[in-house]
Design a protein around this motif. Structure first.
Motif, short mmCIF file in Angstrom:
data_model
loop_
_atom_site.label_atom_id
_atom_site.label_comp_id
_atom_site.label_asym_id
_atom_site.label_seq_id
_atom_site.Cartn_x
_atom_site.Cartn_y
_atom_site.Cartn_z
N TRP A 43 2.81 15.01 -3.68
CA TRP A 43 3.84 15.86 -4.28
C TRP A 43 4.11 15.35 -5.89
CZ3 TRP A 43 8.19 18.45 -1.71
CH2 TRP A 43 9.17 18.54 -2.44
N LEU A 44 3.59 14.16 -6.14
CA LEU A 44 3.76 13.77 -7.50
C LEU A 44 2.67 14.08 -8.49
CD1 LEU A 44 5.15 10.12 -6.84
CD2 LEU A 44 6.40 11.97 -7.83
N ALA A 45 1.56 14.65 -7.86
CA ALA A 45 0.18 15.07 -8.57
C ALA A 45 0.30 16.28 -9.20
CB ALA A 45 -0.83 15.01 -7.24
N ASP A 46 0.26 16.23 -10.59
CA ASP A 46 0.12 17.40 -11.48
C ASP A 46 -0.94 17.71 -11.81
OD1 ASP A 46 3.16 17.56 -11.16
OD2 ASP A 46 3.33 16.15 -12.61
N LEU B 290 0.89 -1.16 -0.13
CA LEU B 290 -0.04 0.15 0.06
C LEU B 290 0.70 1.38 0.10
CD1 LEU B 290 -2.78 1.34 0.03
CD2 LEU B 290 -2.78 0.84 2.53
N GLN B 291 1.98 1.34 0.77
CA GLN B 291 2.66 2.39 0.86
C GLN B 291 3.52 2.69 -0.58
OE1 GLN B 291 5.10 0.94 4.66
NE2 GLN B 291 5.52 3.27 4.21
N GLN B 292 3.77 1.59 -1.30
CA GLN B 292 4.50 1.55 -2.48
C GLN B 292 3.52 2.21 -3.76
OE1 GLN B 292 6.11 -1.86 -4.05
NE2 GLN B 292 6.97 -0.98 -6.12
N ARG B 293 2.25 1.66 -3.55
CA ARG B 293 1.21 2.35 -4.47
C ARG B 293 0.94 3.87 -4.12
NH1 ARG B 293 -3.80 -2.10 -3.95
NH2 ARG B 293 -2.85 -3.94 -4.80
N LEU B 294 0.90 4.13 -3.11
CA LEU B 294 0.49 5.55 -2.69
C LEU B 294 1.76 6.34 -3.18
CD1 LEU B 294 -0.83 5.17 0.79
CD2 LEU B 294 -2.11 6.24 -1.29
N ALA B 295 3.18 6.06 -2.83
CA ALA B 295 4.02 6.67 -3.22
C ALA B 295 4.49 6.76 -4.58
CB ALA B 295 5.56 6.26 -2.42
N ASP B 296 3.92 5.92 -5.42
CA ASP B 296 4.24 5.66 -6.93
C ASP B 296 3.05 5.98 -7.63
OD1 ASP B 296 6.94 4.81 -6.45
OD2 ASP B 296 6.33 2.69 -6.92
N SER B 297 2.29 6.94 -7.43
CA SER B 297 0.72 7.01 -7.80
C SER B 297 0.87 8.36 -8.62
CB SER B 297 -0.15 7.41 -6.69
OG SER B 297 0.19 8.60 -5.94
N VAL C 136 -3.19 3.85 -11.27
CA VAL C 136 -2.71 3.60 -10.00
C VAL C 136 -3.12 4.28 -8.87
CG1 VAL C 136 -0.36 3.14 -8.85
CG2 VAL C 136 -0.62 2.53 -11.26
N ARG C 137 -3.26 5.80 -8.96
CA ARG C 137 -3.63 6.35 -7.86
C ARG C 137 -5.18 6.04 -7.30
NH1 ARG C 137 -2.30 10.82 -10.16
NH2 ARG C 137 -4.38 11.40 -11.15
N LYS C 138 -5.98 6.09 -8.30
CA LYS C 138 -7.16 5.59 -7.75
C LYS C 138 -7.36 4.26 -7.03
CE LYS C 138 -9.84 8.28 -11.34
NZ LYS C 138 -10.54 8.33 -12.65
N GLU C 139 -6.51 3.18 -7.67
CA GLU C 139 -6.53 1.93 -7.01
C GLU C 139 -5.80 1.96 -5.83
OE1 GLU C 139 -4.64 -0.63 -9.70
OE2 GLU C 139 -6.23 -0.69 -11.16
N ALA C 140 -4.86 3.02 -5.61
CA ALA C 140 -4.19 3.16 -4.10
C ALA C 140 -5.12 3.86 -3.38
CB ALA C 140 -3.09 3.93 -4.45
N MET C 141 -6.08 4.81 -3.70
CA MET C 141 -6.94 5.70 -2.71
C MET C 141 -8.00 4.51 -2.30
SD MET C 141 -5.63 8.03 -2.00
CE MET C 141 -6.83 8.63 -0.91
N ARG C 142 -8.43 3.49 -3.24
CA ARG C 142 -9.41 2.72 -3.04
C ARG C 142 -8.80 1.62 -1.84
NH1 ARG C 142 -10.06 0.59 -7.59
NH2 ARG C 142 -11.39 2.38 -8.31
#
Length: 218
Positions: free
Chosen positions: A95-98, A50-57, A62-68
């Motif tokens: 940080w990664l969200a543009d 879960l940490q990896q999914r969030l940090a690599d979102s 990937v971001r939506k799946e990580a938040m779910r």
């Protein structure tokens, strides 16, 4: 007297059924694994995953799946260390969200995770660790990234008051939200003024919105 060629042909013919049987067994095992794959993917994610999914979102899917997955993972008995790790990963997801729409959507979804907690103690831990994480990371933010974290703080404060409103403004619910922000931003030594001033700026508006929602529902 049989020739070598005949012996090799006979050996091949005897070994063929064994190979065919092995192929059938292997095929059945692969089919069973494929059938169980969705079940394994649907199971609750482990903490490192879960940490990896969030940090690599940085990728929207990937971001939506990580938040779910994050919403499904959160629970009242989650310890403080796990919450710290998750908020650290959420910080880097922001940080990664543009682009402003992407940042706004992510900030809203993150803020709403508070509603996964039913007890005042768990909600306080989640909010206090958010406030502490933002205060510690604030000096690293440049002028290009400030706005996204202002939005995150604004939505978290709004959802905190909405959570307290959903609890009927019970004393323990209100105290949990208030003390979490006080401890993280006002009582904490060396906390930058940015989170403090923004909290003071949005608090009354968020409280009015939570009260208006309560009246509309009632």
């Amino acid at each position: 007297k049989r020739s070598r060629r005949g012996c090799r042909a006979e050996t091949f013919s005897r070994g063929a059924p064994r190979r065919r049987l092995g192929e059938r067994v292997g095929r059945r095992e692969r089919e069973r694994d494929d059938a169980n794959a969705p079940r394994r993917r649907a199971s609750a994610p482990t903490m490192p995953t879960l940490q990896q999914r969030l940090a690599d979102s940085s990728d929207a899917r990937v971001r939506k799946e990580a938040m779910r997955a994050l919403a499904e993972f959160l629970r009242d008995d989650l310890d403080e260390l796990a919450m710290k790790k998750l908020w650290r990963s959420i910080f880097f997801a922001m940080w990664l969200a543009d682009m402003a729409p992407v940042q706004d959507e992510l900030a809203r979804r993150v803020a709403k995770t508070l509603h996964r907690f039913s007890t005042a103690g768990a909600a306080k831990r989640w909010l206090a660790i958010f406030a502490d994480t933002l205060a510690k990371e604030w000096p690293r933010l440049d002028k290009y990234r400030l706005d996204k974290y202002y939005s995150l703080a604004r939505y978290v404060v709004a959802e905190a008051l909405a959570w307290a409103s959903a609890k009927g403004w019970a004393d323990d619910a209100v105290a949990a939200c208030a003390s979490a922000f006080d401890d993280g931003w006002f009582a904490a030594p060396g906390c930058p003024n940015g989170p403090r001033l923004h909290y003071a700026d949005v608090l009354l508006e968020a409280a009015a919105a939570a009260s208006a929602t309560e009246r509309a529902v009632g």
